[in-house]
Write an enzyme that holds these catalytic residues in place. Structure first.
Site, PDB file in Angstrom:
ATOM      1  N   ASP A  52       0.988  -1.233  -0.153  1.00 55.03           N
ATOM      2  CA  ASP A  52      -0.227   0.094  -0.067  1.00 55.03           C
ATOM      3  C   ASP A  52       0.920   1.074   0.075  1.00 55.03           C
ATOM      4  O   ASP A  52       0.385   2.352  -0.057  1.00 55.03           O
ATOM      5  CB  ASP A  52      -1.166   0.326   1.196  1.00 55.03           C
ATOM      6  CG  ASP A  52       0.134  -0.216   2.403  1.00 55.03           C
ATOM      7  OD1 ASP A  52       0.664   0.436   2.755  1.00 55.03           O
ATOM      8  OD2 ASP A  52      -1.207  -0.612   3.986  1.00 55.03           O
ATOM      9  N   ASP A  91      -1.152  -6.412  -0.544  1.00 55.67           N
ATOM     10  CA  ASP A  91      -0.672  -5.900   1.110  1.00 55.67           C
ATOM     11  C   ASP A  91      -2.443  -5.873   0.776  1.00 55.67           C
ATOM     12  O   ASP A  91      -3.021  -4.488  -0.054  1.00 55.67           O
ATOM     13  CB  ASP A  91      -0.221  -5.015   0.736  1.00 55.67           C
ATOM     14  CG  ASP A  91       0.390  -3.999   2.040  1.00 55.67           C
ATOM     15  OD1 ASP A  91      -0.235  -4.599   3.150  1.00 55.67           O
ATOM     16  OD2 ASP A  91       0.780  -3.044   2.287  1.00 55.67           O
ATOM     17  N   GLU A 182       8.317  -5.181  11.197  1.00 60.99           N
ATOM     18  CA  GLU A 182       9.147  -3.807  10.723  1.00 60.99           C
ATOM     19  C   GLU A 182       9.474  -2.663  11.768  1.00 60.99           C
ATOM     20  O   GLU A 182       8.730  -2.871  13.052  1.00 60.99           O
ATOM     21  CB  GLU A 182       7.912  -2.758   9.587  1.00 60.99           C
ATOM     22  CG  GLU A 182       7.795  -1.980   9.401  1.00 60.99           C
ATOM     23  CD  GLU A 182       6.635  -1.423   8.379  1.00 60.99           C
ATOM     24  OE1 GLU A 182       5.552  -1.866   8.394  1.00 60.99           O
ATOM     25  OE2 GLU A 182       6.990  -0.310   7.749  1.00 60.99           O
TER      26      GLU A 182
HETATM   27  O1  KIV Z   1       3.420  -1.046   1.577  1.00 62.86           O
HETATM   28  C1  KIV Z   1       4.703  -1.690   1.956  1.00 62.86           C
HETATM   29  O2  KIV Z   1       5.413  -0.837   0.748  1.00 62.86           O
HETATM   30  C2  KIV Z   1       4.947  -2.283   2.937  1.00 62.86           C
HETATM   31  C3  KIV Z   1       6.686  -2.600   3.360  1.00 62.86           C
HETATM   32  C4  KIV Z   1       6.997  -3.148   4.165  1.00 62.86           C
HETATM   33  C5  KIV Z   1       7.732  -2.460   2.431  1.00 62.86           C
HETATM   34  O3  KIV Z   1       4.376  -2.042   3.942  1.00 62.86           O
END
Ligand code: KIV
Length: 283
Positions: A52, A91, A182
């Protein structure tokens, strides 16, 4: 010789990631949001993540909050059309897995129907019931507000650190095949990684994870402004591309582009006709 030609071309699957964790072969994951970034990344990395982060990296938003399922589907479809060999993870954006089990399944299933191999959801135990479709419950837990790159390091006091380790194990037992860690201290990420069966992919979580993820545009130096300390840019892509583009714009302005070789010609028999043509008087 280019080192790119020596890279593996095998199809990446979830069992392969698992095997790599067991063998200690680290996993490289980057983001892709369109066909160009997917084609560049596919021969090089192991996992492509349609993150995202497309919201702030490509769409000009300040953070990922406005990113919708429709936007994610649009970018996922562009990546899928390139038929990558890597594992594709999509995501789940803000509010796509918090409102009801039915909506969570519809959204996650929609990603799979469009060609994603897996989906990523954010959260720990508070979200365990959203992470596994057969255990979903009606959950209206307030979703955390997503951040752009103002990543706050988690797990720095003992409650947080132990909760994080517990969360990781709950998510493993809920059926997750991998975890993204993260912005957590390196020792905590390393401890989680060695205690879990499934691989961990770190970002700002130190070298002890089973793999690493960075945003494509960050690795290539295509993003401007503040860079968090966990980002290492391997090129100054922004400057490199601007230099090339400005050479082209200068050639346009001084007439050096295009040359006759970069143009097509009329058939010989038509050249005189076109040269002798005059506009007819408008009536
Ligand atoms: O949205 C994203 O790119 C992320 C990372 C883990 C790079 O959450």
């Amino acid at each position: 010789m280019s080192h790119i030609s020596e890279l593996p071309v095998e199809r990446v699957t979830i069992p392969l990631l698992q095997r790599w964790k067991e063998e200690g072969r680290r996993i490289a994951m980057t983001t892709a949001y369109d066909a160009v970034t997917a084609r560049i990344s596919d021969p090089i990395v192991d996992v492509i993540f349609i993150g995202d982060s497309v919201g702030n990296v490509c769409l000009g938003f300040d953070d990922t909050l406005p990113v919708s399922m429709a936007m994610m589907n649009h970018h996922l479809e562009a990546v899928v059309r390139t038929k990558p060999r890597v594992l594709l993870v999509a995501d789940m954006p803000f509010l796509s897995f918090h409102l009801s089990p039915a909506e969570t399944i519809r959204n996650a299933g929609g990603f799979l129907q469009r060609g994603a191999d897996a989906v990523k959801l954010e959260g720990g135990q508070a979200y365990r019931n959203s992470a596994r479709p057969d255990r979903l419950r009606d959950s209206c837990d307030g979703p955390p507000r997503p951040h752009p790159w103002g990543v706050k390091v988690q797990g720095r006091n003992s409650d947080d650190a132990l909760r994080l380790l517990d969360d990781a194990h709950h998510l493993q037992e809920a059926g997750c095949f991998a975890l993204v860690l993260e912005g957590i201290p390196a020792e905590l990420a390393a401890r989680a990684t060695e205690s879990l069966r499934i691989p961990t992919i770190g970002i700002g979580a130190g070298p002890g994870c089973s793999g690493q993820v960075l945003v494509f545009h960050d690795v290539l130096g295509l993003t401007e402004g503040h860079r968090p300390k966990f980002v290492r840019a391997y090129a100054n892509g922004f400057q490199l591309l601007q230099e090339a583009l400005s050479r082209w714009a200068a050639d346009v302005r001084n007439g050096a582009f295009p040359t006759p070789q970069e143009s097509c010609r009329l058939p010989e028999g038509l050249r005189d006709t076109v040269a002798n043509w005059t506009p007819s008087n408008p009536t």
